[in-house]
Scaffold this active site. Structure first.
Site, PDB file in Angstrom:
ATOM      1  N   TYR A  57       2.174  11.045  -3.307  1.00 52.25           N
ATOM      2  CA  TYR A  57       2.537  11.571  -4.625  1.00 52.25           C
ATOM      3  C   TYR A  57       2.460  13.098  -4.627  1.00 52.25           C
ATOM      4  O   TYR A  57       2.076  13.709  -5.618  1.00 52.25           O
ATOM      5  CB  TYR A  57       1.666  10.928  -5.729  1.00 52.25           C
ATOM      6  CG  TYR A  57       1.690   9.417  -5.636  1.00 52.25           C
ATOM      7  CD1 TYR A  57       2.837   8.715  -6.005  1.00 52.25           C
ATOM      8  CD2 TYR A  57       0.619   8.697  -5.096  1.00 52.25           C
ATOM      9  CE1 TYR A  57       2.895   7.332  -5.868  1.00 52.25           C
ATOM     10  CE2 TYR A  57       0.678   7.316  -4.958  1.00 52.25           C
ATOM     11  CZ  TYR A  57       1.809   6.643  -5.351  1.00 52.25           C
ATOM     12  OH  TYR A  57       1.872   5.280  -5.204  1.00 52.25           O
ATOM     13  N   ARG A  65      -0.177  16.553  -9.223  1.00 49.47           N
ATOM     14  CA  ARG A  65      -1.287  15.647  -9.532  1.00 49.47           C
ATOM     15  C   ARG A  65      -2.397  16.304 -10.362  1.00 49.47           C
ATOM     16  O   ARG A  65      -2.879  15.706 -11.317  1.00 49.47           O
ATOM     17  CB  ARG A  65      -1.863  15.019  -8.257  1.00 49.47           C
ATOM     18  CG  ARG A  65      -0.856  14.138  -7.511  1.00 49.47           C
ATOM     19  CD  ARG A  65      -1.482  13.334  -6.386  1.00 49.47           C
ATOM     20  NE  ARG A  65      -2.459  12.398  -6.889  1.00 49.47           N
ATOM     21  CZ  ARG A  65      -3.766  12.578  -6.860  1.00 49.47           C
ATOM     22  NH1 ARG A  65      -4.293  13.660  -6.307  1.00 49.47           N
ATOM     23  NH2 ARG A  65      -4.564  11.691  -7.372  1.00 49.47           N
ATOM     24  N   TYR A  68      -2.620  14.388 -13.851  1.00 47.43           N
ATOM     25  CA  TYR A  68      -3.734  13.442 -13.955  1.00 47.43           C
ATOM     26  C   TYR A  68      -5.095  14.130 -14.003  1.00 47.43           C
ATOM     27  O   TYR A  68      -6.123  13.452 -13.961  1.00 47.43           O
ATOM     28  CB  TYR A  68      -3.771  12.511 -12.730  1.00 47.43           C
ATOM     29  CG  TYR A  68      -2.483  11.843 -12.334  1.00 47.43           C
ATOM     30  CD1 TYR A  68      -1.789  11.046 -13.235  1.00 47.43           C
ATOM     31  CD2 TYR A  68      -1.978  11.982 -11.043  1.00 47.43           C
ATOM     32  CE1 TYR A  68      -0.612  10.414 -12.853  1.00 47.43           C
ATOM     33  CE2 TYR A  68      -0.815  11.348 -10.651  1.00 47.43           C
ATOM     34  CZ  TYR A  68      -0.128  10.570 -11.563  1.00 47.43           C
ATOM     35  OH  TYR A  68       1.026   9.942 -11.186  1.00 47.43           O
ATOM     36  N   CYS A  86       5.276  29.324 -15.080  1.00 52.94           N
ATOM     37  CA  CYS A  86       4.979  29.816 -16.421  1.00 52.94           C
ATOM     38  C   CYS A  86       4.516  28.682 -17.329  1.00 52.94           C
ATOM     39  O   CYS A  86       5.205  28.290 -18.278  1.00 52.94           O
ATOM     40  CB  CYS A  86       6.209  30.507 -16.980  1.00 52.94           C
ATOM     41  SG  CYS A  86       6.685  31.882 -15.931  1.00 52.94           S
ATOM     42  N   PRO A 139       0.829  -1.209   0.000  1.00 59.69           N
ATOM     43  CA  PRO A 139       0.000   0.000   0.000  1.00 59.69           C
ATOM     44  C   PRO A 139       0.862   1.258   0.000  1.00 59.69           C
ATOM     45  O   PRO A 139       1.912   1.306   0.646  1.00 59.69           O
ATOM     46  CB  PRO A 139      -0.771  -0.116   1.325  1.00 59.69           C
ATOM     47  CG  PRO A 139       0.137  -0.900   2.218  1.00 59.69           C
ATOM     48  CD  PRO A 139       0.849  -1.882   1.312  1.00 59.69           C
ATOM     49  N   GLY A 140       0.436   2.246  -0.740  1.00 60.33           N
ATOM     50  CA  GLY A 140       1.112   3.548  -0.734  1.00 60.33           C
ATOM     51  C   GLY A 140       0.107   4.619  -0.356  1.00 60.33           C
ATOM     52  O   GLY A 140      -0.029   5.022   0.803  1.00 60.33           O
ATOM     53  N   ARG A 141      -0.668   5.016  -1.353  1.00 61.50           N
ATOM     54  CA  ARG A 141      -1.643   6.099  -1.198  1.00 61.50           C
ATOM     55  C   ARG A 141      -2.579   5.920  -0.003  1.00 61.50           C
ATOM     56  O   ARG A 141      -2.854   6.850   0.738  1.00 61.50           O
ATOM     57  CB  ARG A 141      -2.475   6.168  -2.483  1.00 61.50           C
ATOM     58  CG  ARG A 141      -3.375   7.370  -2.600  1.00 61.50           C
ATOM     59  CD  ARG A 141      -4.283   7.235  -3.838  1.00 61.50           C
ATOM     60  NE  ARG A 141      -3.569   6.865  -5.037  1.00 61.50           N
ATOM     61  CZ  ARG A 141      -3.065   7.741  -5.924  1.00 61.50           C
ATOM     62  NH1 ARG A 141      -3.215   9.028  -5.728  1.00 61.50           N
ATOM     63  NH2 ARG A 141      -2.422   7.315  -7.001  1.00 61.50           N
TER      64      ARG A 141
HETATM   65  C1  LIG Z   1       3.124   2.570  -7.031  1.00 64.58           C
HETATM   66  C2  LIG Z   1       3.173   1.164  -6.643  1.00 64.58           C
HETATM   67  C3  LIG Z   1       2.510   0.727  -5.482  1.00 64.58           C
HETATM   68  C4  LIG Z   1       1.667   1.634  -4.613  1.00 64.58           C
HETATM   69  O1  LIG Z   1       0.515   2.063  -5.239  1.00 64.58           O
HETATM   70  P1  LIG Z   1      -0.606   2.855  -4.384  1.00 64.58           P
HETATM   71  O2  LIG Z   1      -1.672   3.085  -5.362  1.00 64.58           O
HETATM   72  O3  LIG Z   1       0.016   4.106  -3.898  1.00 64.58           O
HETATM   73  O4  LIG Z   1      -1.020   1.955  -3.279  1.00 64.58           O
HETATM   74  C5  LIG Z   1       2.650  -0.591  -5.121  1.00 64.58           C
HETATM   75  N1  LIG Z   1       3.384  -1.453  -5.863  1.00 64.58           N
HETATM   76  C6  LIG Z   1       4.017  -1.076  -6.991  1.00 64.58           C
HETATM   77  C7  LIG Z   1       4.821  -2.058  -7.735  1.00 64.58           C
HETATM   78  C8  LIG Z   1       3.936   0.238  -7.422  1.00 64.58           C
HETATM   79  O5  LIG Z   1       4.558   0.611  -8.545  1.00 64.58           O
END
Ligand SMILES: *Cc1c(COP(=O)(O)O)cnc(C)c1O
Length: 418
Positions: A371, A312, A316, A342, A274-276
């Site tokens: 991000y 972002r 996106y 600019c 997990p990241g986001r």
């Molecule tokens: C970016 C990424 C993640 C995390 O994605 P989230 O949407 O931020 O949870 C996990 N695994 C891999 C391989 C990624 O490239």
């Protein structure tokens, strides 16, 4: 859920008024809540209960050393995608045996670095990479643990730039070719096959693509077992989405339940990246209104943060909620909220309806913890902004604001120009 809220008309992070922080460190600045950061990890971790699992935080989402240290102390590892990220993860004290390494373009130097640090495994994205890892490992007299990143060909409902699991994408090995590649891997002298990996995209707010992709992986795992290749780790990647505006993503509990019901008899350790979902709503970008400009067609609120600080919206078309640090009871305005860069693409919000600010007012750009800072740049020679962590009543500077000297560090004027 996060820990930014109004007390009367003032916006707080935990027990600290945001305007105090802005006064002390200037604007723009990134601000994170310690409570939100650690609760999100805990909720996510607890959701998987007693099932053997490792949480490898995707550090590209937010890679400040202090935040990585916090997560290391809470038992998390890291998903890294470059040598630089591996360096950060190790500096922060993450256990190498909880670090996994993905990415389609690992260099020989990066592979050697990761091998020497004895990371848990490489998530390999092609047969070419498999051979490269084998030859680096052979030269170094080491053995590389690997998973193959499988591209399950699953369509997901997210921005095309952050979908990664379709046949047309550069990521992973097409699921149809996976069996063959596992057999190639098995024959390589310095490769030890231990896992399978997938990551199908980011900001996913439905469970079904995760389930569909995992089902495809489980069929493959069975085929692999039948042909004598034992998989010990299933890595289902990251991608769980958050609420930026009105999205209703599944709760980690619900997500975990769906995953666990599928893998409970797999006898594999689960890896999650997990990241986001951990950090997205734990951070905001605080910015100051410089000017209110009335164009012939549109109103512009010009603020001191730009696309170089938070890309972002530009990259996106992402929606970020923007709220005042001090509420005003004045009229509302419909305006584009733009930065000083600019480029016409330098906007943080378009046609946004908000209460009309005055010059000098502070705004909080919400859900900027993932991000956000990690994608920031020095474009237009703008020093990168500080990062600040709040814990209860305490405030910690966790990254200094860059100065003009930082902008030219490493640049050299050749002798013939002197
Ligand atoms: C970016 C990424 C993640 C995390 O994605 P989230 O949407 O931020 O949870 C996990 N695994 C891999 C391989 C990624 O490239």
């Amino acid at each position: 859920m996060h820990d930014f809220y109004y007390k009367g008309s003032d916006l707080y992070c935990e027990e600290v008024h945001l305007s105090l922080i802005a006064k002390r460190f200037g604007t723009p600045l990134y601000l994170y809540s310690h409570e939100t950061l650690q609760r999100h990890l805990k909720v996510f971790d607890n959701a998987f209960g007693a099932y053997p699992h490792i949480i490898c935080f995707a550090i590209k989402a937010c890679s400040n050393l202090a935040i990585l240290r916090l997560y290391a102390k809470k038992g998390a590892g890291a998903d890294v995608v470059s040598g630089g990220e591996l360096f950060r993860a190790l500096k922060a004290g993450m256990d190498p045996r909880k670090i996994v390494y993905a990415g389609v373009g690992k260099t020989g130097e990066e592979i050697l670095y990761a091998l020497k640090k004895d990371i848990l495994m490489f998530n390999v994205e092609s047969s070419e990479e498999l051979k490269a890892i084998n030859s680096v490992a052979k030269k170094a007299g080491l053995k590389a643990r690997v998973a193959l990143r499988v591209n399950p060909d699953i369509d997901v409902n997210t921005h095309p730039y952050i979908a990664t699991g379709l046949r047309e994408h550069k990521f992973g090995i097409p699921i149809g070719d996976a069996l063959e590649n596992y057999h190639i891997a098995k024959r390589l002298s310095n490769i030890e096959v231990i896992g399978i990996h997938k990551h199908i995209g980011s900001q996913l707010v439905e469970i079904s693509p995760f389930v569909d992709a995992l089902k495809r992986l489980l069929i493959l795992i069975k085929d692999l077992r039948d042909s004598g290749i034992m998989i010990k780790y299933i890595n289902i990647g990251g991608g769980l989405g958050i609420t930026y505006n009105d999205e209703v993503p599944p709760h980690p509990e619900e997500f975990a339940k769906a995953i666990l019901s599928l893998i409970k008899n797999s006898e594999c350790t689960l890896i999650l990246e997990p990241g986001r979902v951990l950090v997205g709503n734990a951070g905001v970008l605080v910015t100051k209104v410089l000017y209110l400009k009335k164009g012939p067609e549109k109103n512009f609120i010009i603020v001191d943060a730009g696309m170089n600080d938070l890309i972002r919206p530009t990259l996106y078309g992402a929606f970020q909620k923007i709220i005042p640090v001090k509420k005003r009871m004045d009229n509302t305005i419909i305006a584009d909220i733009v930065g000083p860069i600019c480029e016409s693409a330098d906007f943080l919000a378009k046609d946004r309806n908000l209460s009309k600010p005055k010059e000098g007012d502070l705004l909080a750009i919400m859900s900027a913890g993932a991000y956000g800072f990690t994608m920031s740049s020095n474009y237009n020679s703008r020093p990168r902004v500080p990062e600040v962590l709040v814990k209860g009543r305490k405030v910690f500077l966790i990254r200094e604001r860059e100065d003009y000297g930082d902008l030219i560090r490493g640049e050299k004027i050749p002798g013939f120009l002197k």
